[in-house]
Structure formats: C-alpha cells, structure tokens
Scaffold this motif. Structure first.
Motif, PDB file in Angstrom:
ATOM      1  N   GLU A 117     -19.211  -6.258 -20.588  1.00 51.77           N
ATOM      2  CA  GLU A 117     -18.451  -6.423 -21.834  1.00 51.77           C
ATOM      3  C   GLU A 117     -17.695  -7.752 -21.843  1.00 51.77           C
ATOM      4  OE1 GLU A 117     -17.681  -1.752 -22.945  1.00 51.77           O
ATOM      5  OE2 GLU A 117     -16.600  -2.636 -21.252  1.00 51.77           O
ATOM      6  N   LYS A 154     -23.095 -12.974 -33.518  1.00 52.47           N
ATOM      7  CA  LYS A 154     -23.467 -11.561 -33.345  1.00 52.47           C
ATOM      8  C   LYS A 154     -24.985 -11.429 -33.256  1.00 52.47           C
ATOM      9  CE  LYS A 154     -22.647  -7.054 -35.483  1.00 52.47           C
ATOM     10  NZ  LYS A 154     -22.023  -6.358 -36.618  1.00 52.47           N
ATOM     11  N   TYR A 159     -12.846  -8.657 -32.948  1.00 52.05           N
ATOM     12  CA  TYR A 159     -14.286  -8.524 -32.729  1.00 52.05           C
ATOM     13  C   TYR A 159     -14.705  -7.058 -32.673  1.00 52.05           C
ATOM     14  CZ  TYR A 159     -14.720 -13.535 -31.534  1.00 52.05           C
ATOM     15  OH  TYR A 159     -14.733 -14.901 -31.559  1.00 52.05           O
ATOM     16  N   ARG A 193     -20.158 -10.363 -22.719  1.00 55.94           N
ATOM     17  CA  ARG A 193     -20.399 -10.421 -24.170  1.00 55.94           C
ATOM     18  C   ARG A 193     -19.315 -11.251 -24.859  1.00 55.94           C
ATOM     19  NH1 ARG A 193     -21.394  -4.187 -24.415  1.00 55.94           N
ATOM     20  NH2 ARG A 193     -23.657  -4.101 -24.301  1.00 55.94           N
ATOM     21  N   VAL A 205     -18.649  -6.925 -31.201  1.00 54.69           N
ATOM     22  CA  VAL A 205     -18.927  -6.316 -29.903  1.00 54.69           C
ATOM     23  C   VAL A 205     -18.607  -4.830 -30.005  1.00 54.69           C
ATOM     24  CG1 VAL A 205     -18.499  -8.410 -28.527  1.00 54.69           C
ATOM     25  CG2 VAL A 205     -16.613  -6.853 -29.018  1.00 54.69           C
TER      26      VAL A 205
END
Length: 128
Positions: free
Chosen positions: A44, A65, A21, A47, A27
């Motif tokens: 984070e 996304k 990712y 996410r 991310v």
C-alpha cells in the motif's frame, strides 16, 4: 503493518493527501487495526509512492489511477502505458509553447515601460 504517519513519511505523501486518495478511490482503503486506525502494508505504501511519482510528473489523478491499475494488472499493457505517456508529453509540449509565447509577450510589454513616465505604455497596451 504501519500507521498512516509512517506511511506518509515512507511514501512522501501527506496524511491529508492519503485520506483524500482513499476518499476518491485512487487507492483502496487500508485495513483498520483493532483501535480503528488505518494500517498500511508495504504494498500500500508502494501504491502511494507510485501515485506521488505520477503526480510529480504532472499526470492527473485520473491518469495516475489508470497507470496504477495498469501496473498492478496481470497482463500489463505497455502500449496503453505508452499511449498515456505520449498524450501527457504532448500536453506538456503544448504548455511549454504557450508559456514561451506568454514570456515573449510579457518581455515586449515590459520592454516598452519607462520608469517615471506619466503614461504607462504597458497599461495602455493592456487596455487596447
């Protein structure tokens, strides 16, 4: 701040998937500790959890996304989120219809099979 292994455990995303990712910019890359290792904040990890939930629902990485971006925007665009969700729901319904037709075709083919027969009607039907 936590290490990648703990971030993986808390988010339900494997370490390799987290790295993927990051490479694909799904991310943002996390900060690095003095020793060069990745360290993650609660935001984070959130996410990563968000992306995992999107993927669990079958959204593409691109869609996930986009949804993440919309979720983090100052003015979340609920109409855009609904548009993405509705398009995905329609795609799922199409897949279900295709699989239902496939199931019916396979049921018909296998129903015509006779165990121990020299000629196989299923193979003959597939060859036609």
């Amino acid at each position: 701040m936590i290490a990648i292994g703990e971030a993986a455990r808390q988010s339900g995303v494997s370490i390799e998937t987290i790295r993927y990712y990051e490479r694909e910019r799904v991310v943002p890359a996390p900060r690095r500790a003095a020793n060069g290792r990745r360290v993650y904040s609660d935001k984070e990890v959130g996410r990563l959890r968000f992306i995992r939930r999107c993927r669990d629902l079958g959204f593409s990485i691109s869609e996930a996304k986009g949804l993440l971006s919309l979720s983090e925007g100052e003015n979340s665009n609920c109409a855009k989120v609904k548009e993405i969700g509705t398009a995905h729901l329609n795609a799922v319904r199409c897949k279900i219809a295709e699989l239902t037709a496939l199931e019916a075709a396979l049921e018909e083919l296998t129903a015509n099979c006779r165990s121990g027969s020299v000629s196989c009607q299923m193979l003959e039907a597939l060859a036609r």
